[in-house]
Scaffold this active site. Structure first.
Site, mmCIF file in Angstrom:
data_model
loop_
_atom_site.group_PDB
_atom_site.id
_atom_site.type_symbol
_atom_site.label_atom_id
_atom_site.label_comp_id
_atom_site.label_asym_id
_atom_site.label_seq_id
_atom_site.Cartn_x
_atom_site.Cartn_y
_atom_site.Cartn_z
ATOM 1 N N LYS A 352 0.836 -1.217 0.000
ATOM 2 C CA LYS A 352 0.000 0.000 0.000
ATOM 3 C C LYS A 352 0.864 1.258 0.000
ATOM 4 C CE LYS A 352 -2.127 -0.949 3.891
ATOM 5 N NZ LYS A 352 -1.454 -2.220 4.167
ATOM 6 N N THR A 353 1.799 1.308 0.954
ATOM 7 C CA THR A 353 2.620 2.509 1.104
ATOM 8 C C THR A 353 3.558 2.671 -0.087
ATOM 9 O OG1 THR A 353 2.476 2.278 3.498
ATOM 10 C CG2 THR A 353 4.236 3.688 2.660
ATOM 11 N N ASP A 367 -2.536 4.519 4.049
ATOM 12 C CA ASP A 367 -2.983 3.370 4.859
ATOM 13 C C ASP A 367 -4.449 3.352 5.303
ATOM 14 O OD1 ASP A 367 -1.949 0.915 6.170
ATOM 15 O OD2 ASP A 367 -2.465 1.948 8.021
HETATM 16 N N1 ADP Z 1 6.585 -6.378 -6.159
HETATM 17 C C1 ADP Z 1 6.491 -5.642 -5.067
HETATM 18 N N2 ADP Z 1 5.443 -4.805 -4.896
HETATM 19 C C2 ADP Z 1 5.317 -4.081 -3.763
HETATM 20 N N3 ADP Z 1 6.199 -4.117 -2.737
HETATM 21 C C3 ADP Z 1 7.281 -4.904 -2.850
HETATM 22 C C4 ADP Z 1 7.472 -5.707 -4.009
HETATM 23 N N4 ADP Z 1 8.607 -6.405 -3.844
HETATM 24 C C5 ADP Z 1 9.115 -6.053 -2.652
HETATM 25 N N5 ADP Z 1 8.342 -5.144 -2.038
HETATM 26 C C6 ADP Z 1 8.584 -4.591 -0.682
HETATM 27 O O1 ADP Z 1 7.481 -4.982 0.137
HETATM 28 C C7 ADP Z 1 7.211 -3.996 1.118
HETATM 29 C C8 ADP Z 1 5.779 -3.505 1.001
HETATM 30 O O2 ADP Z 1 5.498 -2.823 2.182
HETATM 31 P P1 ADP Z 1 4.533 -1.587 2.335
HETATM 32 O O3 ADP Z 1 4.396 -0.857 1.040
HETATM 33 O O4 ADP Z 1 4.978 -0.812 3.513
HETATM 34 O O5 ADP Z 1 3.191 -2.390 2.664
HETATM 35 P P2 ADP Z 1 1.874 -1.892 3.376
HETATM 36 O O6 ADP Z 1 1.867 -0.424 3.296
HETATM 37 O O7 ADP Z 1 0.790 -2.541 2.586
HETATM 38 O O8 ADP Z 1 1.971 -2.416 4.764
HETATM 39 C C9 ADP Z 1 8.178 -2.868 0.893
HETATM 40 O O9 ADP Z 1 9.252 -3.047 1.773
HETATM 41 C C10 ADP Z 1 8.602 -3.077 -0.569
HETATM 42 O O10 ADP Z 1 9.879 -2.579 -0.817
HETATM 43 C C1 PEP Z 2 1.224 -0.275 11.003
HETATM 44 C C2 PEP Z 2 0.653 -1.204 10.348
HETATM 45 O O1 PEP Z 2 0.260 -0.995 9.049
HETATM 46 P P1 PEP Z 2 0.845 -1.493 7.665
HETATM 47 O O2 PEP Z 2 1.750 -2.629 7.957
HETATM 48 O O3 PEP Z 2 -0.378 -1.891 6.921
HETATM 49 O O4 PEP Z 2 1.532 -0.331 7.027
HETATM 50 C C3 PEP Z 2 0.335 -2.440 11.053
HETATM 51 O O5 PEP Z 2 -0.397 -3.262 10.485
HETATM 52 O O6 PEP Z 2 0.793 -2.566 12.188
HETATM 53 CA CA CA Z 3 -1.800 -2.458 7.851
HETATM 54 MN MN MN Z 4 1.802 0.761 4.964
#
Ligand code: ADP
Ligand code: PEP
Ligand code: CA
Ligand code: MN
Length: 649
Positions: A352-353, A367
């Site tokens: 997502k981020t 988020d």
């Molecule tokens: N194909 C991909 N698409 C998205 N993220 C990826 C991919 N491969 C590796 N990653 C890594 O996975 C993680 C995704 O985390 P994040 O965007 O913070 O997730 P969320 O916000 O959903 O919790 C990041 O550390 C990113 O660098």
């Molecule tokens: C902070 C959080 O959010 P996310 O990993 O979706 O970024 C969590 O789930 O603890």
């Molecule tokens: Ca989350």
């Molecule tokens: Mn996130």
């Protein structure tokens, strides 16, 4: 100036010499006077000099003090503690009698009283640092928290303590007459119940702990950029780091808004450094995160992981927003040039981020969002990015957001150069960066947008069998939303050390307050009304399961997202993937065609098919609990949704 530039006079009589000496003394006196007029001594000692360094705006803190005193009051005592907002300036006592007299003359009655009572623990006034600025919070963190350091980028590195991820099993919701019929309880629900009396016990434990501290930090801010769906949130905490975290994550009030804040709509008591008493009913560990909708309060004991606070606010929003007819979303959100909005649903670690930060598309949020009849809005004022493996080339916007004001949790840095090594997971896999949304170069402020045109459901498939992208029908959209499949990646929750398959309803089951079908039916209605396109993107493994295969390249996932936004995927040709009956595009610009159907990436087709069937059966098993519709969709609607899921012979 007389005499200074004149040539030396000839030596004559003694009388003349005396006269010259006298003139020189006068000149020197003149000089000294001149110097003193330019730089007169303005303090009589160092402490007084330091007190001259800072100015303070005169403001009336009476209302704030009363409101804080109400917040910090015990449920069993009549009056709140005597709160002092910040350290009173004139607690400083100059050494010189003249300055001392002046300082004493300025003292208020309150300060005179404080001098008398400072030593008495029972009567100790509670010094509250209310909405400190970022530099002040930095200074407090550096001064009072041994694990705080400034790293080379200017960010504040800190340790969250023993817990480096959320503790969903320690979450409790109070069963209360006004809300119990609304709440999702029982099997599969994240809401473990607690009674009111136990809640008050834990609340007292937190409040008493907080009131014994020498310094308390309070941050007052908002949740919800839509002013018609905005909630006043107060965070009371012991650590400057926690106050800075919520300063970053909530919407920061203006000075006027803060002045008129009054009493909050919801209060978080973070006594995280202090454990819950395990002999208290309902406790299964010394960690407890308790929510009471009646009291409009959340209590945190036994964990200092800051993410509990932001997800606590999200849980609250997941209750109150649907009650107002607004759908709450565990999603990122951005907007294209033409104002087209995209949502990125997904559980922790699915992207997502990462994917919502896009140079072509201003960021609305990473988020937590709400979707009302007016469009979408961010709930938060900041982002919380995973920092593990972070590289400037791959994620420039997030990398560059890590500067002064950003908190870096549990990262490892070089002791001397203070350069962070984002690849090191010595403390945890779940290293994090928390920053205000303005740190993202193309943030859209205020963080609101129109109705979504594209909805992307992210999953991170650890079995390596789902395609990198599929176009979903309306029924499939509901099926994948309610299922919320992903692999929990190590770190974000305590105890998860390698990816494990998980079904988290609405891609955020841990934060739901109503039954998942409540959110699903609201989403179905909005997708239908606004004609949004829904996509499933797998950011996880291919070519084999975790440990054997490899993760889809971020570059390829980004190319897929771009193809959705350019309209390319809407017009593409599709083929149907067996068992899951997913529509998979035959070609996507920037993505090698052979990766579009994962079977092509596996060495052993039979193994692939076996794994695919296994995953399908997990989906089917998981969906059983939703077959009755959960009270928010009819059993007929539920079976139509079920029919769009994978078919296992
Ligand atoms: N194909 C991909 N698409 C998205 N993220 C990826 C991919 N491969 C590796 N990653 C890594 O996975 C993680 C995704 O985390 P994040 O965007 O913070 O997730 P969320 O916000 O959903 O919790 C990041 O550390 C990113 O660098
Ligand atoms: C902070 C959080 O959010 P996310 O990993 O979706 O970024 C969590 O789930 O603890
Ligand atoms: Ca989350
Ligand atoms: Mn996130």
């Amino acid at each position: 100036m007389p005499g200074v530039n004149n040539p030396p006079p000839p030596i004559t009589t003694a009388a003349a010499q005396q006269k010259m000496a006298q003139e020189r003394r006068e000149d020197a006196g003149d000089l000294r006077r001149l110097v003193n007029e330019a730089h007169p001594p303005r303090a009589s000692d160092l402490a007084e000099l330091q007190s001259l360094q800072k100015t303070r705006k005169d403001r009336d803190d009476t209302d704030t003090t009363a409101s804080l005193s109400e917040t910090l009051k015990s449920k069993s005592r009549e009056a709140g503690p005597r709160v002092v907002v910040r350290e009173p300036k004139h607690l400083y006592m100059p050494q010189s009698p003249r300055s001392r007299a002046a300082a004493e003359a300025e003292q208020t009655d309150l300060i005179k009283e404080m001098f008398h009572e400072m030593g008495d623990i029972g009567l100790k006034p509670v010094v509250v640092y209310h909405n400190l600025s970022v530099p002040e919070l930095y200074e407090h963190a550096l001064k009072y928290e041994p694990s705080s350091h400034i790293v080379a980028s200017g960010a504040l590195a800190t340790l969250s303590g023993a817990k480096t991820g959320r503790s969903p099993k320690d979450k409790r919701v109070v069963r209360e007459p006004d809300s119990e019929a609304d709440i999702w309880w029982g099997t599969g629900s994240p809401n473990y119940e607690m009674d009111e009396r136990t809640f008050i016990l834990n609340r007292e434990r937190a409040v008493d702990y907080l009131n014994t501290l020498d310094r308390l930090y309070v941050f007052d801010g908002y949740a919800g950029w839509d002013t018609q769906a905005r909630f006043k949130i107060r965070v009371v905490c012991a650590r400057p780091y926690h106050a800075l975290f919520m300063h970053n994550m909530l919407i920061r009030p203006t000075e006027d808004e803060l002045h008129d804040f009054g009493l909050p709509d919801f209060t978080i008591y973070n006594g995280g450094a202090f454990p819950a008493n395990r002999y208290t009913s309902y406790m299964t560990s010394s960690t407890s995160i308790d929510v009471s909708l009646k009291h409009k309060e959340m209590v945190i004991l036994g964990t200092q992981y800051a993410g509990e606070m932001k997800k606590g606010v999200f849980s609250l929003m997941n209750y109150v927003l649907p009650k107002m007819g607004i759908l709450s979303l565990h999603s990122g959100c951005n907007e294209g040039k033409d104002g087209d909005v995209t949502l990125f649903f997904g559980l922790s670690g699915t992207g997502k981020t990462t994917l919502s930060a896009d140079p072509q598309r201003p960021l609305i949020g990473d988020d937590e969002h709400g979707w009302s009849d007016r469009g979408v809005f961010n709930i938060e004022g900041g982002c919380y990015a995973k920092a593990i493996g972070l590289k400037q080339e791959n994620e420039p916007y997030i990398f560059d957001a890590i500067k002064f004001g950003t908190i870096l949790e549990n990262v490892v840095f070089d002791e001397e150069t203070r350069h962070v090594d984002y690849d090191v997971s010595a403390i945890t896999e779940n290293t994090r960066a928390s920053y205000p949304i303005e740190h993202i170069e193309n943030a859209k402020i205020p963080c609101v947008g129109g109705h979504p045109k594209n909805i992307i459901m992210l999953c991170c498939d650890a079995f390596g069998v789902l395609p990198p992208v599929a176009k979903l029908t309306k029924e499939q959209a509901m099926y994948y939303f309610v299922s919320g499949y992903t692999a929990k990646v190590a770190g974000t929750e305590q105890g998860v050390t390698e990816p494990e398959a998980t079904f988290s309803a609405c891609f955020g089951s841990a934060f739901l307050m109503w039954h998942p079908t409540k959110y699903a039916s609201m989403l179905a209605e909005k997708v239908e009304k606004y004609g949004a396109h829904v996509w499933l993107i797998n950011t996880g493994w291919t070519g084999g399961p975790y440990g054997v295969g490899y993760r889809f390249k971020l570059r390829h996932t980004r190319a897929i997202v771009n193809a959705i936004h350019s309209g390319e995927l809407g017009a593409a040709e599709y083929e149907t993937m067996p068992t899951f009956n997913l529509q998979v595009p035959k070609e996507v610009s920037g993505v090698p065609s052979e990766v579009l159907l994962p079977v092509n990436c596996w060495a052993d087709t039979e193994n692939y098919n076996k794994t695919l069937t296994h995953l399908a059966s997990l989906f089917t098993k998981n969906f059983v609990k939703f077959q009755d519709g959960g009270g928010h969709v009819t059993p007929e609607e539920a079976s139509a949704i079920l029919a769009s899921g994978p078919t296992v012979e």
